[in-house]
Scaffold this motif. Structure first.
Motif, PDB file in Angstrom:
ATOM      1  N   ALA A 190      -4.579   1.604  -9.789  1.00  0.00           N
ATOM      2  CA  ALA A 190      -4.116   1.677  -8.579  1.00  0.00           C
ATOM      3  C   ALA A 190      -5.303   1.473  -7.424  1.00  0.00           C
ATOM      4  O   ALA A 190      -4.918   0.969  -6.269  1.00  0.00           O
ATOM      5  CB  ALA A 190      -3.447   3.135  -8.258  1.00  0.00           C
ATOM      6  N   VAL A 191      -6.247   2.006  -7.826  1.00  0.00           N
ATOM      7  CA  VAL A 191      -7.476   1.981  -6.756  1.00  0.00           C
ATOM      8  C   VAL A 191      -7.746   0.608  -6.875  1.00  0.00           C
ATOM      9  O   VAL A 191      -8.234  -0.200  -5.648  1.00  0.00           O
ATOM     10  CB  VAL A 191      -8.475   2.739  -7.627  1.00  0.00           C
ATOM     11  CG1 VAL A 191      -9.926   2.481  -6.708  1.00  0.00           C
ATOM     12  CG2 VAL A 191      -8.381   4.305  -7.371  1.00  0.00           C
ATOM     13  N   VAL A 192      -8.076  -0.131  -7.809  1.00  0.00           N
ATOM     14  CA  VAL A 192      -8.468  -1.590  -7.869  1.00  0.00           C
ATOM     15  C   VAL A 192      -7.406  -2.400  -7.098  1.00  0.00           C
ATOM     16  O   VAL A 192      -7.603  -3.414  -6.240  1.00  0.00           O
ATOM     17  CB  VAL A 192      -8.609  -2.280  -9.441  1.00  0.00           C
ATOM     18  CG1 VAL A 192      -9.068  -3.530  -9.316  1.00  0.00           C
ATOM     19  CG2 VAL A 192      -9.788  -1.366 -10.107  1.00  0.00           C
TER      20      VAL A 192
ATOM     21  N   GLY B  20      -6.488  -5.514 -10.892  1.00  0.00           N
ATOM     22  CA  GLY B  20      -5.494  -4.348 -10.681  1.00  0.00           C
ATOM     23  C   GLY B  20      -4.193  -4.832 -11.335  1.00  0.00           C
ATOM     24  O   GLY B  20      -3.696  -3.418 -12.003  1.00  0.00           O
TER      25      GLY B  20
ATOM     26  N   GLU C  96      -5.460  -1.476  -4.823  1.00  0.00           N
ATOM     27  CA  GLU C  96      -5.317  -1.334  -3.548  1.00  0.00           C
ATOM     28  C   GLU C  96      -6.498  -2.070  -2.606  1.00  0.00           C
ATOM     29  O   GLU C  96      -6.398  -2.559  -1.522  1.00  0.00           O
ATOM     30  CB  GLU C  96      -5.847   0.366  -3.066  1.00  0.00           C
ATOM     31  CG  GLU C  96      -5.785   0.733  -1.715  1.00  0.00           C
ATOM     32  CD  GLU C  96      -4.639   0.240  -0.865  1.00  0.00           C
ATOM     33  OE1 GLU C  96      -4.541   0.027   0.172  1.00  0.00           O
ATOM     34  OE2 GLU C  96      -3.281   0.209  -1.642  1.00  0.00           O
ATOM     35  N   PHE C  97      -7.693  -2.324  -3.298  1.00  0.00           N
ATOM     36  CA  PHE C  97      -8.647  -3.443  -2.696  1.00  0.00           C
ATOM     37  C   PHE C  97      -7.951  -4.679  -2.723  1.00  0.00           C
ATOM     38  O   PHE C  97      -8.320  -5.252  -1.730  1.00  0.00           O
ATOM     39  CB  PHE C  97      -9.865  -3.350  -3.921  1.00  0.00           C
ATOM     40  CG  PHE C  97     -10.863  -2.198  -3.699  1.00  0.00           C
ATOM     41  CD1 PHE C  97     -11.464  -2.273  -2.479  1.00  0.00           C
ATOM     42  CD2 PHE C  97     -10.885  -1.172  -4.699  1.00  0.00           C
ATOM     43  CE1 PHE C  97     -12.720  -1.182  -2.363  1.00  0.00           C
ATOM     44  CE2 PHE C  97     -11.843  -0.243  -4.576  1.00  0.00           C
ATOM     45  CZ  PHE C  97     -12.793  -0.045  -3.261  1.00  0.00           C
TER      46      PHE C  97
ATOM     47  N   LEU D   3      -4.418   5.246 -12.746  1.00  0.00           N
ATOM     48  CA  LEU D   3      -5.113   5.490 -11.545  1.00  0.00           C
ATOM     49  C   LEU D   3      -6.074   4.640 -11.072  1.00  0.00           C
ATOM     50  O   LEU D   3      -6.098   4.281 -10.143  1.00  0.00           O
ATOM     51  CB  LEU D   3      -5.747   6.977 -11.793  1.00  0.00           C
ATOM     52  CG  LEU D   3      -4.594   8.103 -11.857  1.00  0.00           C
ATOM     53  CD1 LEU D   3      -5.343   9.585 -12.158  1.00  0.00           C
ATOM     54  CD2 LEU D   3      -4.169   8.442 -10.435  1.00  0.00           C
ATOM     55  N   VAL D   4      -6.990   4.028 -12.262  1.00  0.00           N
ATOM     56  CA  VAL D   4      -7.851   3.076 -11.996  1.00  0.00           C
ATOM     57  C   VAL D   4      -7.207   1.658 -11.616  1.00  0.00           C
ATOM     58  O   VAL D   4      -7.900   1.192 -10.577  1.00  0.00           O
ATOM     59  CB  VAL D   4      -8.657   2.721 -13.281  1.00  0.00           C
ATOM     60  CG1 VAL D   4      -9.660   1.740 -13.125  1.00  0.00           C
ATOM     61  CG2 VAL D   4      -9.343   3.796 -13.819  1.00  0.00           C
TER      62      VAL D   4
ATOM     63  N   THR E 106       0.881  -1.234   0.048  1.00  0.00           N
ATOM     64  CA  THR E 106      -0.012  -0.067  -0.145  1.00  0.00           C
ATOM     65  C   THR E 106       0.934   1.163   0.169  1.00  0.00           C
ATOM     66  O   THR E 106       0.662   2.097  -0.662  1.00  0.00           O
ATOM     67  CB  THR E 106      -0.837  -0.020   1.179  1.00  0.00           C
ATOM     68  OG1 THR E 106      -1.889  -0.940   0.906  1.00  0.00           O
ATOM     69  CG2 THR E 106      -1.743   1.329   1.156  1.00  0.00           C
TER      70      THR E 106
END
Length: 210
Positions: free
Chosen positions: A84-86, A141, A88-89, A81-82, A62
């Motif tokens: 990175a968000v996915v 991701g 992170e989940f 960016l997308v 993270t």
């Protein structure tokens, strides 16, 4: 001039990837619920060590994730960016899985679940949804990150290719021998190593010719 935090973030990214690989290799293979209970009872120390390493991997990955965005300043930025968000989940899910391992160890040690009860636990809808969402987030991701890096052309081509290859290996893992399936996590480590090295060694706007 490189941002001061990038080397630290890159080091955490690589350390987290190595920790994830170590945790995956530490977990003994099992052939079912009863076998898993036997492993937890007989190899409890190894089981708990893997859980602790997974937790460390989640935190480090993270904190290292911003490193990937340094390499996605132009083309591929939105997709990056997308991803990175996915991702992170997926990283948060790794911490959740570590806590589930600890909880399961406690249930086995206190004889709260015995015999076929473990199969009932494994079929729990909430648990299955969590596991599917965790794995899907991680794999999707990673795939999006590989595609974003291919588009950005800020790393050598092999870096996104090994990430995408790892995704393919995860999808077909049930068809691979167990030692081979476990070893494929090294592809993820190689990809993260390439990202970390490139982010700290080259200017963010450098483009690779391919």
């Amino acid at each position: 001039m490189k941002t001061d935090w990038v080397p630290f973030s890159a080091a955490l990214l690589l350390t987290g990837a190595l920790a994830l690989a170590l945790g995956s290799l530490l977990i003994p293979s099992s052939d079912g619920g009863t076998d898993t209970m036997r492993i937890v009872e007989d190899q409890g120390g190894q089981w708990m060590a893997a859980a602790a390493i997974y937790l460390v991997a989640s935190v480090f990955l993270t904190l290292g994730l911003p490193t990937t965005l340094v390499l996605l300043q132009g083309r591929g930025r939105t997709l990056g960016l997308v991803s990175a968000v996915v991702l992170e989940f997926g990283f948060i899910g790794t911490a959740g899985y570590a806590m589930l391992m600890v909880f399961f160890r406690a249930l086995v040690r206190t004889h709260t679940i015995v015999g076929q009860a473990i199969d009932d636990v494994a079929q729990d809808a909430g648990l299955r949804v969590f596991l599917v969402a965790w794995i899907a987030g991680f794999v999707l991701g990673e795939l999006l990150l590989g595609l974003a890096l291919l588009r950005a052309r800020t790393v050598p081509r092999w870096v996104p290719l090994v990430l995408i290859l790892h995704v393919v290996a995860v999808v077909v893992s049930t068809l691979l021998p167990d030692p081979v399936g476990k070893a494929t996590i090294l592809l993820f480590v190689a990809g993260m190593a390439g990202i970390a090295i490139t982010a700290t060694a080259a200017p963010p706007n450098q483009r690779w010719s391919y």
